[in-house]
Design a protein around this motif. Structure first.
Motif, PDB file in Angstrom:
ATOM      1  N   VAL A   1      -3.157  68.479  78.828  1.00 60.82           N
ATOM      2  CA  VAL A   1      -3.049  67.287  77.964  1.00 60.82           C
ATOM      3  C   VAL A   1      -3.332  66.028  78.789  1.00 60.82           C
ATOM      4  O   VAL A   1      -4.126  65.167  78.381  1.00 60.82           O
ATOM      5  N   PHE A   2      -2.731  65.929  79.990  1.00 60.54           N
ATOM      6  CA  PHE A   2      -2.995  64.782  80.879  1.00 60.54           C
ATOM      7  C   PHE A   2      -4.477  64.721  81.243  1.00 60.54           C
ATOM      8  O   PHE A   2      -5.091  63.656  81.223  1.00 60.54           O
ATOM      9  N   ILE A   3      -5.047  65.888  81.575  1.00 57.46           N
ATOM     10  CA  ILE A   3      -6.461  65.933  81.998  1.00 57.46           C
ATOM     11  C   ILE A   3      -7.387  65.471  80.870  1.00 57.46           C
ATOM     12  O   ILE A   3      -8.285  64.654  81.081  1.00 57.46           O
ATOM     13  N   VAL A   4      -7.144  65.977  79.648  1.00 56.47           N
ATOM     14  CA  VAL A   4      -8.049  65.658  78.525  1.00 56.47           C
ATOM     15  C   VAL A   4      -7.924  64.183  78.116  1.00 56.47           C
ATOM     16  O   VAL A   4      -8.942  63.499  77.941  1.00 56.47           O
ATOM     17  N   VAL A   5      -6.687  63.674  78.016  1.00 56.97           N
ATOM     18  CA  VAL A   5      -6.509  62.259  77.633  1.00 56.97           C
ATOM     19  C   VAL A   5      -7.138  61.344  78.691  1.00 56.97           C
ATOM     20  O   VAL A   5      -7.917  60.443  78.363  1.00 56.97           O
ATOM     21  N   SER A   6      -6.851  61.604  79.974  1.00 55.24           N
ATOM     22  CA  SER A   6      -7.430  60.760  81.031  1.00 55.24           C
ATOM     23  C   SER A   6      -8.946  60.962  81.104  1.00 55.24           C
ATOM     24  O   SER A   6      -9.693  60.018  81.360  1.00 55.24           O
ATOM     25  N   GLY A   7      -9.410  62.191  80.823  1.00 48.36           N
ATOM     26  CA  GLY A   7     -10.850  62.456  80.822  1.00 48.36           C
ATOM     27  C   GLY A   7     -11.565  61.642  79.755  1.00 48.36           C
ATOM     28  O   GLY A   7     -12.635  61.070  79.999  1.00 48.36           O
ATOM     29  N   LEU A   8     -10.962  61.566  78.568  1.00 45.80           N
ATOM     30  CA  LEU A   8     -11.554  60.758  77.489  1.00 45.80           C
ATOM     31  C   LEU A   8     -11.586  59.282  77.868  1.00 45.80           C
ATOM     32  O   LEU A   8     -12.552  58.571  77.579  1.00 45.80           O
ATOM     33  N   LEU A   9     -10.533  58.818  78.565  1.00 47.75           N
ATOM     34  CA  LEU A   9     -10.503  57.411  79.007  1.00 47.75           C
ATOM     35  C   LEU A   9     -11.567  57.159  80.080  1.00 47.75           C
ATOM     36  O   LEU A   9     -12.222  56.106  80.066  1.00 47.75           O
ATOM     37  N   LEU A  10     -11.772  58.150  80.973  1.00 50.97           N
ATOM     38  CA  LEU A  10     -12.832  58.014  81.991  1.00 50.97           C
ATOM     39  C   LEU A  10     -14.201  57.987  81.310  1.00 50.97           C
ATOM     40  O   LEU A  10     -15.063  57.187  81.656  1.00 50.97           O
ATOM     41  N   PHE A  11     -14.383  58.843  80.323  1.00 51.79           N
ATOM     42  CA  PHE A  11     -15.643  58.904  79.569  1.00 51.79           C
ATOM     43  C   PHE A  11     -15.888  57.578  78.847  1.00 51.79           C
ATOM     44  O   PHE A  11     -16.990  57.021  78.888  1.00 51.79           O
TER      45      PHE A  11
END
Ligand code: HEM
Length: 162
Positions: free
Chosen positions: A79-89
């Motif tokens: 969950v942390f990886i996907v949310v932060s990944g979307l913010l990086l994207f």
């Protein structure tokens, strides 16, 4: 790439992200921290499963019980990886949307999640003593181990090659 009604929000986020080192640090830490937590637990569990697969019934039973507790940590980390990944994207949509490495990484993540579902089904069958379940559990644990490293590699390549 047009983002329609999201355009102003994404533009504001990209400005905030590029102008504030603390924001970048927090988001990348959430991404890498999630990887250390989720990936670290998953890889350790995969290794323990591969060792138990070569062991006695008692070791196998113990490992199947231990696996049940691992999934919660892995899912929380993801969950942390996907949310932060979307913010990086969202911080640089044009670069990442047209990046072949980004889409290869997303395909690897889809494979990782699909393999995770198959692994959990094999684990349930193994806990019920279904024949052949340990063979599937061994194979999916090996695939999981390799995919976590491949996704992490794609992530680092994305940072450097965009
Ligand atoms: C299991 C899943 C994932 C893993 C293991 C992973 C791993 C990584 C790693 C190790 C980095 C390099 C971090 C750095 O050195 O700064 C990275 C960067 C990145 N990741 Fe992920 N990631 C995952 C999922 C995602 C998802 C779901 C997205 C987007 C939806 C995403 C988007 C990005 C982006 C855009 C970057 C580049 C950041 C930059 O260049 O500043 N990641 N990822």
């Amino acid at each position: 790439m047009t983002l329609g009604p999201l355009e102003p929000l994404v533009a504001q986020w990209a400005t905030l992200f590029s102008n504030h080192a603390a924001v970048r640090t927090a988001v990348v830490f959430a991404h890498v921290g999630g990887l250390v937590g989720a990936g670290g637990c998953a890889v350790a569990a995969d290794r323990a499963t591969l060792l138990a697969a070569a062991g006695h019934d008692a070791e196998r039973r113990h490992q199947v019980e231990a696996l049940a507790g691992t999934h919660r940590v892995v899912v929380l980390g993801l969950v942390f990886i996907v949310v932060s990944g979307l913010l990086l994207f969202a911080a640089d949509v044009d670069t990442f949307f047209s990046s072949r490495i980004f889409w290869i990484k997303m395909a690897l993540i889809l494979a990782l999640l699909t393999n995770g579902v198959v692994l959990q089904s094999a684990e349930r069958h193994a806990s019920r003593g279904v024949g052949g379940a340990w063979g599937r559990l061994r194979a999916t644990s090996m695939i999981s181990l390799v995919l976590w490293f491949l996704v992490a590699f794609a992530g680092v390549a994305l940072t450097n090659a965009g």
